[in-house]
Design a protein around this motif. Structure first.
Motif, PDB file in Angstrom:
ATOM      1  N   GLU A  46       1.277  -1.691  -0.419  1.00 31.55           N
ATOM      2  CA  GLU A  46       0.009  -0.039   0.039  1.00 31.55           C
ATOM      3  C   GLU A  46       0.960   1.221  -0.115  1.00 31.55           C
ATOM      4  O   GLU A  46       0.286   2.500  -0.364  1.00 31.55           O
ATOM      5  CB  GLU A  46      -0.542   0.064   1.371  1.00 31.55           C
ATOM      6  CG  GLU A  46      -2.085  -0.936   0.931  1.00 31.55           C
ATOM      7  CD  GLU A  46      -2.964  -0.795   2.520  1.00 31.55           C
ATOM      8  OE1 GLU A  46      -2.937  -0.129   3.600  1.00 31.55           O
ATOM      9  OE2 GLU A  46      -3.729  -1.790   2.581  1.00 31.55           O
ATOM     10  N   ASP A  47       1.578   1.349   0.991  1.00 29.75           N
ATOM     11  CA  ASP A  47       2.521   2.746   0.847  1.00 29.75           C
ATOM     12  C   ASP A  47       3.496   2.618  -0.585  1.00 29.75           C
ATOM     13  O   ASP A  47       3.989   4.021  -0.789  1.00 29.75           O
ATOM     14  CB  ASP A  47       3.739   2.745   1.811  1.00 29.75           C
ATOM     15  CG  ASP A  47       3.207   2.291   3.735  1.00 29.75           C
ATOM     16  OD1 ASP A  47       1.772   2.951   3.354  1.00 29.75           O
ATOM     17  OD2 ASP A  47       4.059   1.926   4.118  1.00 29.75           O
ATOM     18  N   LEU A  48       4.121   1.323  -0.773  1.00 27.90           N
ATOM     19  CA  LEU A  48       4.906   1.972  -2.057  1.00 27.90           C
ATOM     20  C   LEU A  48       4.023   1.642  -2.989  1.00 27.90           C
ATOM     21  O   LEU A  48       4.146   2.409  -4.212  1.00 27.90           O
ATOM     22  CB  LEU A  48       5.606   0.567  -2.189  1.00 27.90           C
ATOM     23  CG  LEU A  48       6.413   0.022  -1.409  1.00 27.90           C
ATOM     24  CD1 LEU A  48       7.406  -1.193  -1.765  1.00 27.90           C
ATOM     25  CD2 LEU A  48       7.827   1.460  -1.402  1.00 27.90           C
ATOM     26  N   THR A  49       2.564   1.532  -2.630  1.00 27.93           N
ATOM     27  CA  THR A  49       1.641   1.610  -4.407  1.00 27.93           C
ATOM     28  C   THR A  49       0.809   3.866  -4.058  1.00 27.93           C
ATOM     29  O   THR A  49       1.138   4.240  -5.410  1.00 27.93           O
ATOM     30  CB  THR A  49      -0.217   1.583  -4.290  1.00 27.93           C
ATOM     31  OG1 THR A  49       0.733  -0.178  -4.578  1.00 27.93           O
ATOM     32  CG2 THR A  49      -0.638   2.209  -4.927  1.00 27.93           C
ATOM     33  N   GLN A  50       0.905   4.167  -3.115  1.00 28.00           N
ATOM     34  CA  GLN A  50       0.512   5.661  -3.146  1.00 28.00           C
ATOM     35  C   GLN A  50       2.385   6.514  -3.579  1.00 28.00           C
ATOM     36  O   GLN A  50       2.256   7.528  -3.779  1.00 28.00           O
ATOM     37  CB  GLN A  50       0.680   5.961  -2.011  1.00 28.00           C
ATOM     38  CG  GLN A  50      -0.553   5.383  -0.637  1.00 28.00           C
ATOM     39  CD  GLN A  50      -0.795   5.072   0.528  1.00 28.00           C
ATOM     40  OE1 GLN A  50       0.256   6.446   1.043  1.00 28.00           O
ATOM     41  NE2 GLN A  50      -1.738   5.428   1.131  1.00 28.00           N
TER      42      GLN A  50
END
Length: 192
Positions: A46-50
């Motif tokens: 999720e963090d890396l997608t953002q």
């Protein structure tokens, strides 16, 4: 009819947040799934997608429109993943709560068997050495071309091919051990 990515990119380059949000909603699931497979961590994915979409927004003027936008986004995602991997050690298992496909048989044993097989595959992929896992996920799961993967990971084309072959061998070994005891198609399992 769906508006082409190229048109949305042009609108976003001209300041349209609505166009960029459409691109985000169109491609975020694929980017997230890629990062989940690479990292094995839903939170990190999720963090890396953002981070991927923040970078994409900042670099949108640099995208030349050559190739698919999704490939460009996945390239940014892989670069963020590789940078994060240099900083931290991944220990979380793959998310086991992914929904089963809606068209599964209503047979509970068939659903259980398919779910167990998926879990076994996810676990086996997660245990691959990272250099094999990266290539396997990009080629087999994300269906990227060998040349794209070679460029993304900055490795020779032959290395992509050999790592993919080795990953397949390791996965076959791991899966042959993990599926022992599961009912095979066409066999009956006796219940006491």
């Amino acid at each position: 009819m769906q508006v082409p990515d190229l048109w949305l990119v042009q609108k976003a380059k001209n300041g349209s947040m609505a166009a960029f949000e459409t691109l985000l909603s169109r491609h975020s699931r694929r980017v997230y799934n890629l990062l989940l497979r690479l990292s094995g961590s839903p939170t990190l994915a999720e963090d890396l997608t953002q981070e991927t979409f923040l970078t994409a927004y900042q670099r949108l003027p640099d995208w030349r429109g050559v190739g698919a936008l999704s490939t460009w986004l996945c390239g940014i995602a892989v670069k963020h993943h590789l940078a994060a991997r240099r900083k931290i050690h991944f220990t979380e298992a793959l998310d086991e709560h992914e929904d089963l496909a809606a068209d599964l048989s209503s047979d509970p044993l068939a659903r259980y068997t398919q779910h167990e097989a998926k879990q076994a595959l996810d676990t086996a992929i997660n245990t691959l050495p990272t250099h094999y896992r990266d290539v396997f996920v990009l080629v087999r799961v994300q269906e990227m071309r060998y040349r794209e993967v070679a460029e993304l990971l900055d490795i020779p084309l032959g290395t992509v091919q050999s790592r993919l072959a080795q990953a397949s061998v390791l996965l076959q070994r791991a899966l042959s051990h993990s599926t022992e005891g599961l009912p095979q198609k066409g066999t009956k399992r006796h219940v006491l």
